[in-house]
Every structure is written in structure tokens, then in C-alpha cells.
Design a protein around this motif. Structure first.
Motif, PDB file in Angstrom:
ATOM      1  N   LYS A  43       0.837  -1.204   0.000  1.00  0.00           N
ATOM      2  CA  LYS A  43       0.000   0.000   0.000  1.00  0.00           C
ATOM      3  C   LYS A  43       0.871   1.253   0.000  1.00  0.00           C
ATOM      4  N   LEU A  44       1.940   1.202   0.766  1.00  0.00           N
ATOM      5  CA  LEU A  44       2.840   2.351   0.837  1.00  0.00           C
ATOM      6  C   LEU A  44       3.416   2.661  -0.537  1.00  0.00           C
ATOM      7  N   LEU A  65      13.259  16.908   1.965  1.00  0.00           N
ATOM      8  CA  LEU A  65      12.997  16.489   3.341  1.00  0.00           C
ATOM      9  C   LEU A  65      14.192  15.805   3.991  1.00  0.00           C
ATOM     10  N   THR A  66      15.100  15.251   3.201  1.00  0.00           N
ATOM     11  CA  THR A  66      16.214  14.470   3.766  1.00  0.00           C
ATOM     12  C   THR A  66      17.533  15.231   3.783  1.00  0.00           C
ATOM     13  N   SER A  82       8.238   5.059   4.339  1.00  0.00           N
ATOM     14  CA  SER A  82       7.516   4.864   5.590  1.00  0.00           C
ATOM     15  C   SER A  82       6.291   5.762   5.587  1.00  0.00           C
ATOM     16  N   PHE A  83       5.366   5.464   6.483  1.00  0.00           N
ATOM     17  CA  PHE A  83       4.176   6.304   6.565  1.00  0.00           C
ATOM     18  C   PHE A  83       4.512   7.674   7.148  1.00  0.00           C
ATOM     19  N   ALA A  84       5.535   7.752   7.991  1.00  0.00           N
ATOM     20  CA  ALA A  84       5.969   9.045   8.514  1.00  0.00           C
ATOM     21  C   ALA A  84       6.496   9.927   7.378  1.00  0.00           C
ATOM     22  N   LEU A  85       7.309   9.332   6.496  1.00  0.00           N
ATOM     23  CA  LEU A  85       7.809  10.075   5.343  1.00  0.00           C
ATOM     24  C   LEU A  85       6.662  10.461   4.421  1.00  0.00           C
ATOM     25  N   VAL A  89       5.772  14.183   3.035  1.00  0.00           N
ATOM     26  CA  VAL A  89       5.683  14.432   1.597  1.00  0.00           C
ATOM     27  C   VAL A  89       4.341  15.064   1.256  1.00  0.00           C
ATOM     28  N   THR A  90       3.278  14.572   1.869  1.00  0.00           N
ATOM     29  CA  THR A  90       1.938  15.112   1.613  1.00  0.00           C
ATOM     30  C   THR A  90       1.837  16.572   2.042  1.00  0.00           C
ATOM     31  N   ALA A  91       2.455  16.920   3.173  1.00  0.00           N
ATOM     32  CA  ALA A  91       2.418  18.304   3.657  1.00  0.00           C
ATOM     33  C   ALA A  91       3.139  19.241   2.690  1.00  0.00           C
ATOM     34  N   VAL A  92       4.281  18.819   2.168  1.00  0.00           N
ATOM     35  CA  VAL A  92       5.009  19.635   1.192  1.00  0.00           C
ATOM     36  C   VAL A  92       4.197  19.773  -0.093  1.00  0.00           C
TER      37      VAL A  92
END
Length: 347
Positions: A43-44, A65-66, A82-85, A89-92
């Protein structure tokens, strides 16, 4: 035949065919079987692929981000998904989405406003790519705490190395975006005295001096009108819409000086990231609001004494590649290259 009866392999293909994250989530939540049909890792992968289609290029968001002090900026980084990443990414991407909506307003102004239109999918992707890369540049060299001191000679080398890692077409897109941001800043965030004066109705121009000299301002106009900032029950009865931040700013923003002063001010504001510039556009009404934001974000009393070096670095890299930069800039603003490519649309 119900979808639940399909073979798991076919359902996996259905998920892979979806082109947006909301569609994938909606189908997953249809029933427990659909929710469990794919492992989280798969899914990720689908989420990142869908985000790349709608808000990409995701690869450039990940590079933004990195960033860290232990790796060279121009070297591509490949962190584990990862879901945190994904959340970051979605916020950016959300910031870039706003710029896709704003770009036509500030790209085609004045007599060119008749050309104003929505961006197509290819143009929107080029704009987003330019945003992520300009953001990377600003974050690395102008955001506190600094990656390297601004007076350090290694900063020059790193800035040029970063721009050299991008093609000429990529750099043209960044210059297109930079010009659009200059227009936004010059008209909305730090307008000239003349720009502010032109917004004052003719029958009210006798009050114009009070915009620049508060001690001459009538008491009732010292602050935005109460009705401008708040609703009351009478507003609902008369269907009065609450003014937008942009409308309030048009009424209450003070001028920042002459055209020459404005030019240098805008270059200083370009040290901010696209996200910070967007915050200023969405939230500031008066000059004091902008100055307070600068103080809170930079803690730098000499903010206006230094300016963004992006354009200078852009010139340096393209000159070294033998590009006629004056012709390139004309092509960008005539729509022959950059984000909006009329030659491409004509094909």
C-alpha cells in the motif's frame, strides 16, 4: 459479479490502477476484505506512486525532506519508505498545490492577463518541481540554523554544485517560478508607495498620506474597521461575505518605499522558502504583520542587509554552460521555455 468475488491478483491490479491517494484509501475502507487484501508495504508503494502522479515529482520532495549536514546536497538520497515520510511528503505537496492555483494570477498580469488560464498537467508538474528545488535551495542556505555560515566559501561551492546537478530546462523552470514569486511579493507583501497609492479610490486619496504617516491618520482609520475583521448577526441578515485576507491587505497594507527600494526588498524576501512566502500571502494584512513574521522566523535584525543569491548562481551556472542568459530569460517570459511552454502546446 461482486468485486469481493474477484481473485486477489485482480483486486491488486484494481488498486494499482487507481491514480490518487484518496481513491486508494476509499477503496481500502470499503470493507475489511479490501482493507486486508494488500500488505502495508505494498500500500505504501501505491501511495507514493499515486502522489507522484498528482503532486510529484516525489523524488524532489524526498531530497528536500532528507537534507542533512552530513551529506552533499547534490547527491541523491534514497531513504526507506515509511508512513511518517509519506505524511511529510503530503504536507510539502499541499504547498505546491496552492501555487498551482496561484501561478496564473501572478504569471499573467497587466496586459497579459487576457492569457490567464489553468495550467495543464505537464505545466503543473514543472511548476511543482521548480517549487521543490527552490525550497531545497532556500532551506539549505537561508534557513536558521544554517547548514554552513553564509560567509563560508564552501557555501558558494555547495550552491553551485546543487544548481549544476539540474539541467538547463530545470533551471529555466526555476527562473520562471522566481519571476512569479517576485510579482507576488512586489504586489502583495511589500508593495511600493506608488502601488499602495494606486489602490486608493480617487475620492479618498486625500487620506493617502495617513498610510505612510500614522500620526496624521484619523482615529477611526488607525486600525482595520471592526466589520472588516469580525462577523456579527446583522452580517448574516444582509448576506455580507467576510473579506478575504487579500482584500483586507489591499485596504490596510502600507507602502515599503520607492521602486528601487522595492527591488532590493523583494530579493531579501526570496530568501524565504515557498512555504514561508505562501504563509505571508495567506496571513499578513499590515506591514507590521510582515515585520513580526520576519523577526520570529529569522531572529536576524539584518535580514534586509543580505539578499538571495539564487539568480546570481543561476547566471553563473548557465554562463559556464555557454547559454545566452538574456535570450533565455526572454524565452521564459514569452512562453517559449520554462514552466509554460506555448511551443509545446502548439504541437
Amino acid at each position: 459479479m461482486a468485486m469481493q468475488s474477484l481473485a486477489p491478483e485482480l483486486l491488486a491490479r484494481v488498486f494499482e490502477s487507481l491514480s490518487s491517494v484518496p481513491d486508494i484509501i476509499s477503496l481500502s475502507l470499503t470493507c475489511r476484505y479490501f482493507y486486508q487484501i494488500l500488505p502495508k508495504s505494498q500500500k505504501l508503494t501505491l501511495f507514493f506512486r499515486a502522489l507522484d502522479e498528482t503532486d510529484g515529482p516525489v523524488e524532489d520532495i524526498i531530497q528536500l525532506l532528507t537534507q542533512n549536514d552530513n551529506q552533499l546536497l547534490h547527491v541523491r538520497r534514497t531513504p526507506p519508505m515509511s508512513f511518517a515520510l509519506l505524511s511529510q511528503v503530503t504536507a510539502v505537496a499541499r504547498v505546491a498545490r496552492r501555487y498551482v492555483d496561484l501561478y496564473p494570477k501572478f504569471r499573467w498580469t497587466g496586459v497579459d492577463s487576457v492569457q490567464r488560464r489553468f495550467l495543464d498537467a505537464h505545466e503543473a508538474r514543472r511548476l511543482r518541481r521548480a517549487i521543490y528545488r527552490m525550497w531545497s535551495y532556500a532551506k539549505a542556505f537561508y534557513q536558521f540554523p544554517y547548514r554552513v555560515p553564509r560567509t563560508d566559501l564552501t557555501a558558494v561551492s555547495e550552491r553551485l554544485q546543487l544548481l549544476r546537478s539540474w539541467s538547463n530546462e530545470d533551471l529555466f523552470e526555476m527562473e520562471d517560478l522566481r519571476g512569479m514569486l517576485e510579482q507576488l511579493l512586489a504586489t502583495e507583501i511589500c508593495p511600493t508607495d506608488g502601488e499602495v497609492y494606486s489602490r486608493v479610490p480617487e475620492d479618498a486619496q486625500r487620506y493617502h498620506l495617513s498610510l505612510q504617516y500614522p500620526h496624521l491618520r484619523p482615529l477611526e482609520s488607525a486600525w482595520p474597521a471592526y466589520d472588516d475583521l469580525f462577523h456579527n448577526s446583522r452580517d448574516a441578515d444582509h448576506n455580507v461575505a467576510k473579506p478575504t485576507v487579500q482584500e483586507l491587505r489591499g485596504k490596510h497594507m502600507q507602502g515599503w518605499g520607492s521602486d528601487l527600494q522595492n527591488f532590493y526588498l523583494v530579493q531579501s524576501f526570496l530568501k524565504f522558502s515557498p512555504a514561508q512566502i505562501l504563509w505571508l500571502y495567506d496571513n499578513t494584512i499590515r506591514r507590521a504583520d510582515v515585520e513580526r513574521f520576519i523577526e520570529q522566523q529569522t531572529h536576524d535584525p539584518c535580514f534586509f542587509d543580505s539578499r538571495s543569491l539564487l539568480f546570481q548562481d543561476w547566471l553563473t551556472v548557465l554562463h559556464a554552460r555557454g547559454v545566452d542568459v538574456q535570450q533565455a530569460r526572454e524565452d521564459i517570459w514569452d512562453g517559449r521555455t520554462g514552466i509554460v511552454n506555448t511551443m509545446e502546446r502548439a504541437v
